[in-house]
Motif scaffolding. Sequence first.
Motif, mmCIF file in Angstrom:
data_model
loop_
_atom_site.group_PDB
_atom_site.id
_atom_site.type_symbol
_atom_site.label_atom_id
_atom_site.label_comp_id
_atom_site.label_asym_id
_atom_site.label_seq_id
_atom_site.Cartn_x
_atom_site.Cartn_y
_atom_site.Cartn_z
ATOM 1 N N ARG A 12 0.805 -1.214 0.000
ATOM 2 C CA ARG A 12 0.000 0.000 0.000
ATOM 3 C C ARG A 12 0.845 1.275 0.000
ATOM 4 N NH1 ARG A 12 -3.778 1.071 4.995
ATOM 5 N NH2 ARG A 12 -3.584 3.182 4.149
ATOM 6 N N GLU A 13 2.137 1.171 0.324
ATOM 7 C CA GLU A 13 2.934 2.387 0.477
ATOM 8 C C GLU A 13 2.948 3.278 -0.767
ATOM 9 O OE1 GLU A 13 7.449 3.817 1.678
ATOM 10 O OE2 GLU A 13 6.544 2.135 2.729
ATOM 11 N N PRO A 14 3.230 2.765 -1.973
ATOM 12 C CA PRO A 14 3.245 3.676 -3.119
ATOM 13 C C PRO A 14 1.885 4.300 -3.406
ATOM 14 C CG PRO A 14 3.541 1.395 -3.826
ATOM 15 C CD PRO A 14 3.667 1.412 -2.343
ATOM 16 N N GLY A 229 -2.710 -4.579 -9.069
ATOM 17 C CA GLY A 229 -3.488 -5.808 -9.023
ATOM 18 C C GLY A 229 -3.400 -6.549 -7.704
ATOM 19 N N GLU A 230 -2.200 -6.713 -7.161
ATOM 20 C CA GLU A 230 -2.048 -7.477 -5.922
ATOM 21 C C GLU A 230 -2.660 -6.725 -4.750
ATOM 22 O OE1 GLU A 230 -1.279 -10.583 -3.424
ATOM 23 O OE2 GLU A 230 -1.265 -10.507 -5.624
ATOM 24 N N LEU A 231 -2.485 -5.410 -4.707
ATOM 25 C CA LEU A 231 -3.119 -4.607 -3.667
ATOM 26 C C LEU A 231 -4.637 -4.749 -3.735
ATOM 27 C CD1 LEU A 231 -2.820 -2.264 -1.472
ATOM 28 C CD2 LEU A 231 -3.347 -0.743 -3.383
ATOM 29 N N ALA A 232 -5.204 -4.645 -4.935
ATOM 30 C CA ALA A 232 -6.656 -4.770 -5.088
ATOM 31 C C ALA A 232 -7.140 -6.139 -4.649
ATOM 32 C CB ALA A 232 -7.051 -4.500 -6.539
ATOM 33 N N ARG A 233 -6.380 -7.174 -4.959
ATOM 34 C CA ARG A 233 -6.788 -8.529 -4.555
ATOM 35 C C ARG A 233 -6.786 -8.671 -3.037
ATOM 36 N NH1 ARG A 233 -4.267 -9.777 -9.463
ATOM 37 N NH2 ARG A 233 -2.176 -9.860 -8.558
ATOM 38 N N MET A 234 -5.739 -8.169 -2.389
ATOM 39 C CA MET A 234 -5.686 -8.257 -0.931
ATOM 40 C C MET A 234 -6.768 -7.398 -0.287
ATOM 41 S SD MET A 234 -1.642 -8.437 0.061
ATOM 42 C CE MET A 234 -2.037 -8.725 1.797
ATOM 43 N N LEU A 235 -7.018 -6.225 -0.865
ATOM 44 C CA LEU A 235 -8.031 -5.326 -0.322
ATOM 45 C C LEU A 235 -9.422 -5.941 -0.426
ATOM 46 C CD1 LEU A 235 -8.960 -2.578 0.751
ATOM 47 C CD2 LEU A 235 -8.959 -1.747 -1.623
ATOM 48 N N THR A 236 -9.783 -6.438 -1.596
ATOM 49 C CA THR A 236 -11.127 -6.992 -1.763
ATOM 50 C C THR A 236 -11.302 -8.277 -0.970
ATOM 51 O OG1 THR A 236 -10.409 -8.021 -3.859
ATOM 52 C CG2 THR A 236 -11.561 -5.908 -3.996
ATOM 53 N N VAL A 259 -15.419 -12.479 -6.918
ATOM 54 C CA VAL A 259 -14.992 -12.930 -8.249
ATOM 55 C C VAL A 259 -15.037 -11.771 -9.239
ATOM 56 C CG1 VAL A 259 -15.606 -14.390 -10.204
ATOM 57 C CG2 VAL A 259 -15.602 -15.344 -7.896
ATOM 58 N N ALA A 260 -16.129 -10.986 -9.176
ATOM 59 C CA ALA A 260 -16.252 -9.856 -10.086
ATOM 60 C C ALA A 260 -15.161 -8.819 -9.834
ATOM 61 C CB ALA A 260 -17.630 -9.207 -9.928
ATOM 62 N N ARG A 261 -14.813 -8.639 -8.579
ATOM 63 C CA ARG A 261 -13.810 -7.630 -8.237
ATOM 64 C C ARG A 261 -12.409 -8.022 -8.710
ATOM 65 N NH1 ARG A 261 -16.000 -4.585 -9.329
ATOM 66 N NH2 ARG A 261 -17.906 -3.783 -8.415
#
Length: 279
Positions: A12-14, A229-236, A259-261
């Motif tokens: 999340r830092e950047p 992508g990886e941040l979004a996956r961990m967040l969702t 799945v949609a996210r």
Amino acid sequence: MGGFSPEWLALREPVDHAARNPQVLAAVGAHFAAKASLTVVDLGCGTGSNLRGTYAALPARQHWTLVDLDAGLLAATRERLVDWADEAREQGEELVLLKGDHTITVDTRQADLNKDLEWVLGWQPDLVTAAALFDLTSKRWIERFVAALTSQRLPLYTVLTYDGRESWKPPHVADARILSAFKHHQHGDKGFGPAAGPEATDVMAEAFRKSGFAVSIGDSAWRIDERHGELARMLTRGIADAVLETGQVDPATISDWLVARTQSASALVGHCDLWARPV
């Protein structure tokens, strides 16, 4: 309060740094521009991201005391800062970092912000900072915190407090239900009593204004796209797990939303920065 891994904080830092409100940060820098040096206490420091995101706006000589309950994160902080600096050396228990034209001395302290708050603020720094902290704390704790700051006339610069705004593209039929349940979960006890959650910035601003402090607030929303992508996956995944705990949305709907996210093109996740100072 705990459960934040160095891996998540690194992801999340950047995005955190890109989201910071430049006008609020510039106002903080202008406030201290005449000082040759500055002492800072950073609360809930994680791995030191707030120092890395703030130092360039502040005077060339700085002393930071980084405070966290998690000893593992404090150890990771020192390693991360040594890797980040142009030069680093140990000076007793402190680190001395050279970064560009800045000399930054860093001390790390393990403390419980429930039990040790007044002790920590009793160090009387020039500036108190925090990042992504206050939405986890309770209204009562925030009011206690603000009272302690205002009694000593200590300014606060805090960034990336979650404010409840979320917008995902493409939209999903369950977005509103998922967000409502997630906000409900955000009000659960994160170690400080029932959390203020998305209302934290408003609670803090009101308390500071009642105490006669000037308050500036700026938008610092995350803007997530295909680069994250990886941040979004961990967040969702984290949102889905939190919503499941509430029992307010059936598991099949949560699974379908998740799945949609994984195919989301972009998202906005709302945060605010706040700068409060005595007048």
